[in-house]
Scaffold this active site. Structure first.
Site, PDB file in Angstrom:
ATOM      1  N   ASP A 197     -11.161   0.589 -24.942  1.00 42.75           N
ATOM      2  CA  ASP A 197     -11.399   0.572 -23.491  1.00 42.75           C
ATOM      3  C   ASP A 197     -11.541   1.918 -22.839  1.00 42.75           C
ATOM      4  O   ASP A 197     -10.955   2.884 -23.291  1.00 42.75           O
ATOM      5  CB  ASP A 197     -10.152   0.037 -22.770  1.00 42.75           C
ATOM      6  CG  ASP A 197     -10.042  -1.415 -22.867  1.00 42.75           C
ATOM      7  OD1 ASP A 197     -11.020  -2.046 -23.228  1.00 42.75           O
ATOM      8  OD2 ASP A 197      -8.937  -1.889 -22.569  1.00 42.75           O
TER       9      ASP A 197
ATOM     10  N   GLU B 246       3.588  -7.444   8.276  1.00 39.39           N
ATOM     11  CA  GLU B 246       3.871  -6.000   8.326  1.00 39.39           C
ATOM     12  C   GLU B 246       4.733  -5.531   7.165  1.00 39.39           C
ATOM     13  O   GLU B 246       5.019  -4.358   7.040  1.00 39.39           O
ATOM     14  CB  GLU B 246       4.529  -5.635   9.656  1.00 39.39           C
ATOM     15  CG  GLU B 246       3.568  -5.655  10.830  1.00 39.39           C
ATOM     16  CD  GLU B 246       2.347  -4.751  10.600  1.00 39.39           C
ATOM     17  OE1 GLU B 246       2.519  -3.539  10.508  1.00 39.39           O
ATOM     18  OE2 GLU B 246       1.233  -5.303  10.509  1.00 39.39           O
TER      19      GLU B 246
ATOM     20  N   ARG C 175      -3.658  -8.299 -20.884  1.00 41.97           N
ATOM     21  CA  ARG C 175      -4.647  -7.990 -21.918  1.00 41.97           C
ATOM     22  C   ARG C 175      -4.149  -6.983 -22.955  1.00 41.97           C
ATOM     23  O   ARG C 175      -4.771  -6.786 -23.982  1.00 41.97           O
ATOM     24  CB  ARG C 175      -5.972  -7.545 -21.284  1.00 41.97           C
ATOM     25  CG  ARG C 175      -5.863  -6.304 -20.445  1.00 41.97           C
ATOM     26  CD  ARG C 175      -7.117  -6.107 -19.613  1.00 41.97           C
ATOM     27  NE  ARG C 175      -8.277  -5.814 -20.428  1.00 41.97           N
ATOM     28  CZ  ARG C 175      -8.457  -4.677 -21.084  1.00 41.97           C
ATOM     29  NH1 ARG C 175      -7.540  -3.724 -21.021  1.00 41.97           N
ATOM     30  NH2 ARG C 175      -9.539  -4.478 -21.787  1.00 41.97           N
TER      31      ARG C 175
ATOM     32  N   PRO D  73       0.816  -1.228   0.000  1.00 39.98           N
ATOM     33  CA  PRO D  73       0.000   0.000   0.000  1.00 39.98           C
ATOM     34  C   PRO D  73       0.846   1.274   0.000  1.00 39.98           C
ATOM     35  O   PRO D  73       0.329   2.359  -0.221  1.00 39.98           O
ATOM     36  CB  PRO D  73      -0.805  -0.100   1.299  1.00 39.98           C
ATOM     37  CG  PRO D  73      -0.507  -1.419   1.907  1.00 39.98           C
ATOM     38  CD  PRO D  73       0.656  -2.027   1.216  1.00 39.98           C
TER      39      PRO D  73
END
Ligand code: ADE
Length: 248
Positions: free
Chosen positions: A167, A114, A152, A87
């Site tokens: 897209d 962690e 893709r 993150p």
């Protein structure tokens, strides 16, 4: 393209990587995905992969010796970019997908607990990547997102029916609405213009609806965009429509 994935939970990948378009890309040899279990590189009798953090605190940290043994086995003498999913990373977006889709391969390192020892991050990892501002239990789901979004874009992975060129995001705008038969469903009608067969009008309608959707859901994309003369005109139309509705 070869993608190596380093994980404590290789079994998590079996569903997404053996279904649908990713399965087909692997079967066709366009995509070579190799899963490595980090635990296989632990050398003590308990197969320990993590330890408590220096300085104290909650959680466990993945051990540098185990990780680097695994990394060195995977990369061997190859020089391939190493992505660590966390993150704390740079938020993954379509421009990063395109950049990675040009490579022969890369390595994805999935963290847990962690995190990983900082020395591995600083000396063995090339890029830290997040898939969004929320915290998951590990890097496995983000690794699947990265693989899917890059795969893709590889030549031959999508059929013309599934083309990546139309897209959302490919051209920097969200996609226009789509409809299929029946033309009327529970009293709800498909916009008349789509039934007209007039390709130019349909193309303009689609561009307008793309702009409308993007303006509402992602105004930041409009602000970043270099608008064409036609797009500027259409945006004015949309704004005027809104203004005239307000006056009613
Ligand atoms: N690991 C845990 N949460 C994550 C996120 N949002 N992106 C990438 N890796 C993660």
């Amino acid at each position: 393209m070869r993608i190596d994935i380093l994980t404590l939970f290789p079994e998590m990948f079996s569903g997404p990587f053996s279904t649908s378009i990713i399965k087909r890309a692997r079967d066709q040899g366009i995509l070579d995905i190799r899963l490595w279990n980090i635990r296989d590189f632990a050398q003590d009798k308990h197969k320990m992969v993590d330890d408590t953090p220096y300085g104290g605190g909650a959680g466990m940290v993945l051990k540098p010796d185990v990780l680097v043994r695994c990394i060195e086995a995977v990369t061997d003498t190859r020089k391939v970019p190493m992505i660590y999913l966390s993150p704390q990373g740079k938020v993954w977006d379509q421009s990063m997908c395109k950049r990675y889709a040009k490579l022969d391969g890369f390595v994805l390192l999935c963290g847990h607990y962690e995190g990983i020892d900082q020395r591995v991050l600083e000396h063995w990892v090339d890029e830290e990547v997040s898939i969004g501002d929320y915290v998951l239990t590990g890097g496995e789901l983000p690794a699947m997102v990265v693989v899917d979004s890059v795969a893709r874009l590889l030549p031959g992975v999508l059929g013309s029916e599934e083309s990546a060129v139309t897209d959302s995001f490919y051209h920097g705008l969200l996609e226009h609405p789509q409809y299929t038969r029946p033309a009327e469903f529970r009293g709800l009608k498909v916009p008349e213009i789509l039934l007209s067969g007039h390709h130019q009008n349909i193309a303009r309608w689609r561009l307008k609806e793309s702009l409308r959707k993007t303006m509402i859901a992602r105004p930041d994309l409009i602000e970043k965009r270099e608008l064409s003369e036609e797009e500027r005109q259409i945006l004015d139309e949309i704004i005027n429509e809104k203004d005239s509705r307000k006056e009613e």
